[in-house]
Scaffold this motif. Structure first.
Motif, PDB file in Angstrom:
ATOM      1  N   LEU A  60      43.606  47.223  33.538  1.00 49.78           N
ATOM      2  CA  LEU A  60      44.029  45.913  34.031  1.00 49.78           C
ATOM      3  C   LEU A  60      43.418  45.558  35.383  1.00 49.78           C
ATOM      4  CD1 LEU A  60      47.765  45.804  32.877  1.00 49.78           C
ATOM      5  CD2 LEU A  60      45.744  44.795  31.793  1.00 49.78           C
ATOM      6  N   LYS A  94      41.026  42.781  34.974  1.00 54.94           N
ATOM      7  CA  LYS A  94      41.591  41.439  34.778  1.00 54.94           C
ATOM      8  C   LYS A  94      41.179  40.786  33.453  1.00 54.94           C
ATOM      9  CE  LYS A  94      41.938  40.618  39.748  1.00 54.94           C
ATOM     10  NZ  LYS A  94      43.354  41.040  39.758  1.00 54.94           N
ATOM     11  N   ASP A 131      41.560  38.558  30.160  1.00 57.45           N
ATOM     12  CA  ASP A 131      42.388  37.491  29.614  1.00 57.45           C
ATOM     13  C   ASP A 131      42.938  37.918  28.260  1.00 57.45           C
ATOM     14  OD1 ASP A 131      42.044  35.272  31.587  1.00 57.45           O
ATOM     15  OD2 ASP A 131      39.938  35.650  31.113  1.00 57.45           O
ATOM     16  N   PRO A 175      50.962  44.713  35.715  1.00 54.55           N
ATOM     17  CA  PRO A 175      51.033  43.364  35.137  1.00 54.55           C
ATOM     18  C   PRO A 175      51.523  43.413  33.697  1.00 54.55           C
ATOM     19  CG  PRO A 175      48.962  43.680  36.315  1.00 54.55           C
ATOM     20  CD  PRO A 175      49.615  45.030  36.244  1.00 54.55           C
ATOM     21  N   LYS A 176      52.368  42.460  33.332  1.00 54.60           N
ATOM     22  CA  LYS A 176      52.944  42.426  31.989  1.00 54.60           C
ATOM     23  C   LYS A 176      52.198  41.417  31.121  1.00 54.60           C
ATOM     24  CE  LYS A 176      56.042  45.228  33.630  1.00 54.60           C
ATOM     25  NZ  LYS A 176      55.618  45.214  35.059  1.00 54.60           N
ATOM     26  N   PRO A 177      51.971  41.744  29.854  1.00 54.04           N
ATOM     27  CA  PRO A 177      51.286  40.793  28.972  1.00 54.04           C
ATOM     28  C   PRO A 177      52.135  39.559  28.733  1.00 54.04           C
ATOM     29  CG  PRO A 177      52.118  42.657  27.717  1.00 54.04           C
ATOM     30  CD  PRO A 177      52.324  42.994  29.157  1.00 54.04           C
ATOM     31  N   THR A 178      51.448  38.438  28.516  1.00 55.11           N
ATOM     32  CA  THR A 178      52.136  37.187  28.213  1.00 55.11           C
ATOM     33  C   THR A 178      52.303  36.987  26.707  1.00 55.11           C
ATOM     34  OG1 THR A 178      50.023  36.031  28.326  1.00 55.11           O
ATOM     35  CG2 THR A 178      51.364  36.073  30.319  1.00 55.11           C
ATOM     36  N   SER A 180      47.556  39.407  25.498  1.00 52.91           N
ATOM     37  CA  SER A 180      47.106  38.322  26.364  1.00 52.91           C
ATOM     38  C   SER A 180      47.642  38.588  27.765  1.00 52.91           C
ATOM     39  CB  SER A 180      47.620  36.970  25.874  1.00 52.91           C
ATOM     40  OG  SER A 180      47.289  35.954  26.811  1.00 52.91           O
ATOM     41  N   TYR A 181      46.755  38.488  28.743  1.00 48.76           N
ATOM     42  CA  TYR A 181      47.159  38.530  30.143  1.00 48.76           C
ATOM     43  C   TYR A 181      46.773  37.210  30.807  1.00 48.76           C
ATOM     44  CZ  TYR A 181      48.167  43.501  29.626  1.00 48.76           C
ATOM     45  OH  TYR A 181      48.701  44.701  29.235  1.00 48.76           O
ATOM     46  N   SER A 182      47.004  36.135  30.078  1.00 46.75           N
ATOM     47  CA  SER A 182      46.577  34.808  30.505  1.00 46.75           C
ATOM     48  C   SER A 182      47.425  33.776  29.766  1.00 46.75           C
ATOM     49  CB  SER A 182      45.091  34.616  30.172  1.00 46.75           C
ATOM     50  OG  SER A 182      44.893  34.725  28.767  1.00 46.75           O
TER      51      SER A 182
END
Length: 245
Positions: A27, A30, A32, A52-55, A72-74
């Motif tokens: 992560l 970064k 997406d 960071p947590k996935p969306t 998804s991280y976006s």
């Protein structure tokens, strides 16, 4: 604001299980969208507070410790397409949407031991034929662990790595790595797998293919470093970044 192609990063990394313990390392790049073969079920993903947590998350598999995850991280959101053929295990057609920029993504972990006709590249060959009409559409990505390279063509009769590459190219879909680094199939300078984590057993078997309308947007294609990544997996990541410049 929805993400657009001018700042999209797609990463695939076979994490060799226990993604929850390794997420922080990938992560930092970064993503997406992140495709993770050999990932545990989301119910087991207990991340640290600072991770960071996935969306959005999709997961497929029978073994709760070792499936195929798409994160998804976006702003991008996922929906499995209605014509998903569940016999083609671990090749998942997904509509990626976010309101402004939509595309079809095929998440790949070519690994189906139950298929007597072939569990690896044969799965991708079958998927290309089954999803023929989908692959004819614009903005298409196939990405993940293909468990395949041209050097093993002789082991697979007509359903070879080379035939898969040709079928995709006939549809205007190309390997980002081979285009960006000007490499030929089967002679790659940058391995993505080190068998048993041994530096003297390198293979290039992880790929990101994209349709012609996305090729011109490729900004960079990076392959992870052996010394760092083999502390965590026998695979290194493939990192593809797009922009409109």
């Amino acid at each position: 604001m929805c993400d657009t192609l001018d700042n999209m990063r797609i990463i695939t990394w076979n994490c060799n299980m226990a993604y929850r313990k390794k997420a922080d390392f990938i992560l930092t790049h970064k993503p997406d969208i992140l495709i993770v073969p050999e990932c545990e079920h989301p119910d087991k993903l207990l991340f640290s507070v600072d991770t960071p947590k996935p969306t959005d998350v999709l997961w497929f598999g029978k073994n709760q410790n070792k499936g195929l995850a798409i994160f998804s991280y976006s702003d991008y959101r996922f929906k499995v397409l209605d014509d998903h053929n569940q016999d083609l295990k671990m090749i998942i057609p997904i509509a990626v949407t976010c309101g402004q920029f939509d595309f079809n993504l095929f998440a790949v972990w070519a690994n189906n031991p139950a298929d007597r006709e072939g569990q690896y590249i044969e799965q991708v060959w079958k998927a290309i034929h089954y999803y023929d009409s989908l692959l004819a559409s614009t903005k298409t990505v196939l990405v993940g662990d293909f468990n395949s390279n041209k050097i093993w063509d002789r082991q697979h009769r007509e359903k070879t790595h080379s035939s898969v590459v040709q079928l995709l190219e006939d549809k205007g879909i190309f390997s980002t790595y081979h285009l960006y680094h000007k490499q030929a199939q089967g002679t790659e300078e940058h391995p993505t797998l080190y068998m048993y984590r041994h530096k003297d057993k390198p293979y290039h078997i992880d790929y990101c293919f994209v349709s012609a309308d996305m090729v011109e947007k490729i900004k960079s294609v990076e392959i992870g470093d052996y010394d760092f990544w083999t502390k965590y997996s026998d695979h290194v990541p493939v990192i593809v970044t797009f922009n409109d410049e």
